[in-house]
Design a protein around this motif. Sequence first.
Motif, short mmCIF file in Angstrom:
data_model
loop_
_atom_site.label_atom_id
_atom_site.label_comp_id
_atom_site.label_asym_id
_atom_site.label_seq_id
_atom_site.Cartn_x
_atom_site.Cartn_y
_atom_site.Cartn_z
N TYR A 160 0.84 -1.21 0.00
CA TYR A 160 0.00 0.00 0.00
C TYR A 160 0.87 1.25 0.00
CZ TYR A 160 -3.23 3.57 1.81
OH TYR A 160 -3.95 4.72 1.99
N GLU A 161 1.85 1.32 0.89
CA GLU A 161 2.69 2.51 1.02
C GLU A 161 3.49 2.77 -0.25
OE1 GLU A 161 3.00 4.80 3.67
OE2 GLU A 161 1.08 3.84 4.11
N ARG A 162 4.04 1.71 -0.85
CA ARG A 162 4.80 1.88 -2.09
C ARG A 162 3.90 2.38 -3.22
NH1 ARG A 162 6.93 -3.13 -0.50
NH2 ARG A 162 5.65 -4.19 -2.07
N GLU A 163 2.70 1.80 -3.30
CA GLU A 163 1.77 2.22 -4.35
C GLU A 163 1.29 3.64 -4.14
OE1 GLU A 163 -0.70 1.94 -7.79
OE2 GLU A 163 1.14 0.99 -7.09
N ARG A 164 1.09 4.02 -2.88
CA ARG A 164 0.63 5.38 -2.59
C ARG A 164 1.67 6.40 -3.05
NH1 ARG A 164 -3.43 7.90 -3.18
NH2 ARG A 164 -3.55 9.88 -2.10
N SER A 165 2.93 6.13 -2.76
CA SER A 165 4.01 7.04 -3.17
C SER A 165 4.10 7.12 -4.69
CB SER A 165 5.34 6.57 -2.59
OG SER A 165 5.31 6.59 -1.18
N ARG A 166 4.02 5.96 -5.34
CA ARG A 166 4.10 5.94 -6.80
C ARG A 166 2.92 6.66 -7.42
NH1 ARG A 166 2.11 3.96 -11.17
NH2 ARG A 166 0.38 3.01 -10.04
N TRP A 167 1.73 6.41 -6.86
CA TRP A 167 0.50 6.96 -7.42
C TRP A 167 0.46 8.48 -7.33
CZ3 TRP A 167 -2.83 5.12 -10.65
CH2 TRP A 167 -4.08 5.72 -10.79
N MET A 168 0.91 9.02 -6.20
CA MET A 168 0.87 10.47 -6.02
C MET A 168 1.83 11.18 -6.97
SD MET A 168 -1.52 11.04 -4.00
CE MET A 168 -1.27 12.81 -3.84
N ALA A 169 2.86 10.45 -7.43
CA ALA A 169 3.82 11.06 -8.34
C ALA A 169 3.45 10.85 -9.81
CB ALA A 169 5.21 10.48 -8.09
N SER A 176 -4.56 16.22 -8.28
CA SER A 176 -5.44 15.41 -7.44
C SER A 176 -5.72 16.06 -6.09
CB SER A 176 -4.82 14.02 -7.22
OG SER A 176 -5.61 13.25 -6.36
N ALA A 177 -4.67 16.54 -5.42
CA ALA A 177 -4.85 17.12 -4.08
C ALA A 177 -5.75 18.35 -4.14
CB ALA A 177 -3.49 17.47 -3.48
N ALA A 178 -5.55 19.20 -5.14
CA ALA A 178 -6.35 20.41 -5.26
C ALA A 178 -7.82 20.08 -5.52
CB ALA A 178 -5.80 21.30 -6.38
N ILE A 179 -8.06 19.09 -6.39
CA ILE A 179 -9.44 18.70 -6.71
C ILE A 179 -10.13 18.10 -5.50
CG2 ILE A 179 -10.82 17.08 -8.07
CD1 ILE A 179 -8.84 17.55 -10.38
N HIS A 180 -9.45 17.19 -4.81
CA HIS A 180 -10.05 16.56 -3.63
C HIS A 180 -10.33 17.59 -2.53
CE1 HIS A 180 -8.93 12.72 -5.50
NE2 HIS A 180 -9.78 12.17 -4.66
N ILE A 242 -10.40 19.19 -17.16
CA ILE A 242 -9.49 18.90 -16.06
C ILE A 242 -9.76 17.46 -15.65
CG2 ILE A 242 -11.11 19.81 -14.31
CD1 ILE A 242 -8.65 20.62 -12.67
N ILE A 243 -8.68 16.69 -15.47
CA ILE A 243 -8.80 15.25 -15.28
C ILE A 243 -7.92 14.82 -14.11
CG2 ILE A 243 -8.49 12.98 -16.37
CD1 ILE A 243 -8.56 14.44 -19.09
N THR A 244 -8.42 13.91 -13.30
CA THR A 244 -7.59 13.29 -12.26
C THR A 244 -7.89 11.81 -12.20
OG1 THR A 244 -6.89 13.39 -9.94
CG2 THR A 244 -9.23 13.73 -10.37
N ALA A 245 -6.85 11.01 -12.07
CA ALA A 245 -7.01 9.56 -11.97
C ALA A 245 -7.38 9.18 -10.54
CB ALA A 245 -5.72 8.86 -12.38
N ILE A 246 -8.35 8.28 -10.41
CA ILE A 246 -8.78 7.80 -9.10
C ILE A 246 -8.13 6.47 -8.78
CG2 ILE A 246 -10.79 7.16 -7.71
CD1 ILE A 246 -10.42 10.15 -8.43
N ASP A 247 -8.01 5.62 -9.77
CA ASP A 247 -7.20 4.41 -9.67
C ASP A 247 -6.78 4.06 -11.09
OD1 ASP A 247 -9.32 2.87 -10.89
OD2 ASP A 247 -10.27 2.67 -8.93
#
Length: 429
Positions: A160-169, A176-180, A242-247
Amino acid sequence: MRRLARVPAAAEPEVLAVVAELARRLDERSADIAREMAFMMAHEIDQLDADAKLLEMLEASVQGNITTIIHVLANDIPIDHLQPTTAAVEYALRLAQRDVPSNSLVRAYHMGQGDLMRICHDEISTLDIPARLTLAVLKHTSDVVYSYIDWITLYVFDAYERERSRWMAAQGNLHSAAIHALLSGTNADTAAFEAETGYRLGQNHVALVVWSTWDADVMGINTLDRLVRDLGAAAGADKPPIITAIDRRTVWAWLPFGRRVPAPDPEFLAAAVPLDGGARVAIGLPGSGVDGFKRSHEQATAAYSVAAVPDTSQRPVVSFGDRGVAVVSLLSENIDSTKSWVWEVLGPLAEDTPSAASLRTTLSVYFAHGESHLHTANHMNLHRNTVKYRINKALGDPVAAGRDKLDLALALQVCELLGRSVLRPARTS
């Protein structure tokens, strides 16, 4: 390599024999155990019931873990010889992509551990064995389950932690952060949002949820990104969306229309932008300003919650404005109560059989066309007498005959949009 918190001690042969019998009994009802456990987790832990796909992945993860534990108990397999199930790892990755807190994942495992030990205790209590042996079996079973949960939790948490770091980059998540933050109301600075994203909020918007039903390796984020841009062009958007990936299989998007109030036609969009079998789109209604940005998104996600239900109509484009979608999206939030209500209203018409489906479809079209046999026959390309026969048969049942027509029409819409999730299983002879 991280060590287990506790390695189960070697057990006596008579203990292992009883544990193997316990495993056999658990295996006989493992599917029911997994389904009930996943249901409990989804309702007790925030964000695990976000949509039908996430629930499906949760149940697959639970099933994979239970199957592995049963296998370990039945064959006395050392925990350090195991490999995590694909379903468990994929579920952890999907939660990371969806920004579901990691403590929800860890809590689910510990909740599952407690529930499984309760089930094991109940099974062991039914065995005709001495008290001394009962205690030894309980201790060994508890040690194995505890050690497995300790091992798998560490593994999926790291994933989970590795994927979270990869996903945010990842490229698809720059905003993503601004939209959420805007959607959640934690950021009211519209000027800062516009400066960061380049997207103007003081205009009309149409929100989309676009997702792939295929493997992410076949249709990834870049493909979905291009699809959204093609949809924007077909709908006549003023500027790029404007587009953001969710998964890896889902994106949220907003199409900008300036001062114009658009009226996107789902059928036109589906025809203008050919969607192969792997891509689907949910659309919100037009909205203006910040509130419209949020509301259109709420509507698109509501349409998505209906469209993504398994075993339902696979229309490529579904709009919140489509007949029945808005109200059914609310009813789908409590699927068990909705199912009970549908059965109460429709009676035999709610059965999952071809004959009941034919009657439901005809009756639904009949209500939609002002209860006209002629218009229904023309719409369905049937003889008028065939329509009359089906309507009389559908309304001739005492249950349906005694219900308000508005209830009947709504229950039929629920069946059409939510499919087998609300139908009564066919009776077996």
